[in-house]
Design a protein around this motif. Structure first.
Motif, PDB file in Angstrom:
ATOM      1  N   VAL A 121      34.863  34.703  35.816  1.00 57.44           N
ATOM      2  CA  VAL A 121      34.145  35.820  36.426  1.00 57.44           C
ATOM      3  C   VAL A 121      34.302  35.868  37.939  1.00 57.44           C
ATOM      4  O   VAL A 121      34.360  36.943  38.525  1.00 57.44           O
ATOM      5  N   THR A 122      34.384  34.720  38.578  1.00 61.87           N
ATOM      6  CA  THR A 122      34.560  34.705  40.035  1.00 61.87           C
ATOM      7  C   THR A 122      35.911  35.300  40.406  1.00 61.87           C
ATOM      8  O   THR A 122      36.007  36.141  41.311  1.00 61.87           O
ATOM      9  N   LYS A 123      36.966  34.887  39.695  1.00 61.43           N
ATOM     10  CA  LYS A 123      38.294  35.440  39.971  1.00 61.43           C
ATOM     11  C   LYS A 123      38.349  36.929  39.642  1.00 61.43           C
ATOM     12  O   LYS A 123      38.986  37.702  40.352  1.00 61.43           O
ATOM     13  N   LEU A 124      37.691  37.343  38.549  1.00 61.66           N
ATOM     14  CA  LEU A 124      37.679  38.753  38.173  1.00 61.66           C
ATOM     15  C   LEU A 124      37.030  39.581  39.281  1.00 61.66           C
ATOM     16  O   LEU A 124      37.575  40.595  39.714  1.00 61.66           O
ATOM     17  N   LYS A 125      35.888  39.130  39.753  1.00 65.23           N
ATOM     18  CA  LYS A 125      35.190  39.844  40.832  1.00 65.23           C
ATOM     19  C   LYS A 125      36.065  39.906  42.087  1.00 65.23           C
ATOM     20  O   LYS A 125      36.249  40.974  42.676  1.00 65.23           O
ATOM     21  N   ASN A 126      36.632  38.781  42.491  1.00 69.63           N
ATOM     22  CA  ASN A 126      37.478  38.750  43.686  1.00 69.63           C
ATOM     23  C   ASN A 126      38.716  39.613  43.532  1.00 69.63           C
ATOM     24  O   ASN A 126      39.135  40.297  44.455  1.00 69.63           O
ATOM     25  N   GLU A 127      39.330  39.566  42.346  1.00 70.39           N
ATOM     26  CA  GLU A 127      40.547  40.333  42.082  1.00 70.39           C
ATOM     27  C   GLU A 127      40.274  41.834  42.175  1.00 70.39           C
ATOM     28  O   GLU A 127      41.024  42.578  42.806  1.00 70.39           O
ATOM     29  N   ILE A 128      39.190  42.266  41.574  1.00 70.89           N
ATOM     30  CA  ILE A 128      38.881  43.700  41.568  1.00 70.89           C
ATOM     31  C   ILE A 128      38.544  44.183  42.972  1.00 70.89           C
ATOM     32  O   ILE A 128      39.066  45.181  43.440  1.00 70.89           O
ATOM     33  N   PHE A 129      37.714  43.446  43.689  1.00 71.12           N
ATOM     34  CA  PHE A 129      37.283  43.936  44.985  1.00 71.12           C
ATOM     35  C   PHE A 129      38.296  43.666  46.091  1.00 71.12           C
ATOM     36  O   PHE A 129      38.265  44.341  47.114  1.00 71.12           O
TER      37      PHE A 129
END
Length: 147
Positions: free
Chosen positions: A135-143
């Motif tokens: 989830v941390t990578k997903l959030k960082n990747e999207i934003f």
């Protein structure tokens, strides 16, 4: 051995899992998603969900799935990513699954660092593979792609 609970959902023909503690709710896709100009194509817009404005991402577009049409089974999976809500359009939310840590394999280092990869492991369940999202990578990747 410790068990891990995850929400399993489909994007295209693939299955993904995310820690159940990140899943806030699962709802039908609302019609009132407001488009925001000059956003990447996978950002569908913003949604007012019970007086809270949240961004909505189409994971089919983000993960490069060819058919990005919304179907009857499509859902909005609302995740709490470290205190920030994010709506994710997925093809189907199939189950809540409890698996032992021993059934999860890490990605090879060479694959884990390719592109913008938010997969932290692969879970083997009977005859299928479920990709576990970080989830941390997903959030960082999207934003990171928005700024």
């Amino acid at each position: 051995m410790k068990n891990i609970q995850m929400v399993v959902f489909a994007v295209g023909k693939e299955y993904y899992g995310i820690d159940i503690f990140c899943a806030q709710e699962i709802i039908r896709i609302p019609k009132n998603i407001t488009k925001v100009p000059n956003m990447p194509s996978f950002i569908e817009g913003m949604l007012n969900l019970r007086d809270q404005v949240i961004p909505v991402v189409d994971l089919r577009k983000r993960f490069g799935v060819e058919n990005t049409e919304t179907e009857n089974d499509s859902r909005l999976l609302v995740l709490n990513l470290e205190g920030m809500l994010l709506g994710n359009i997925v093809d189907d939310v199939s189950e809540v699954l409890s698996v032992g840590e021993e059934s999860i394999e890490s990605l090879y280092v060479e694959i884990a660092h390719l592109g913008n990869n938010c997969i932290k492991g692969i879970c083997k369940v009977e005859d299928r593979l479920i990709m576990l999202l970080d989830v941390t990578k997903l959030k960082n990747e999207i934003f990171a792609s928005v700024s």
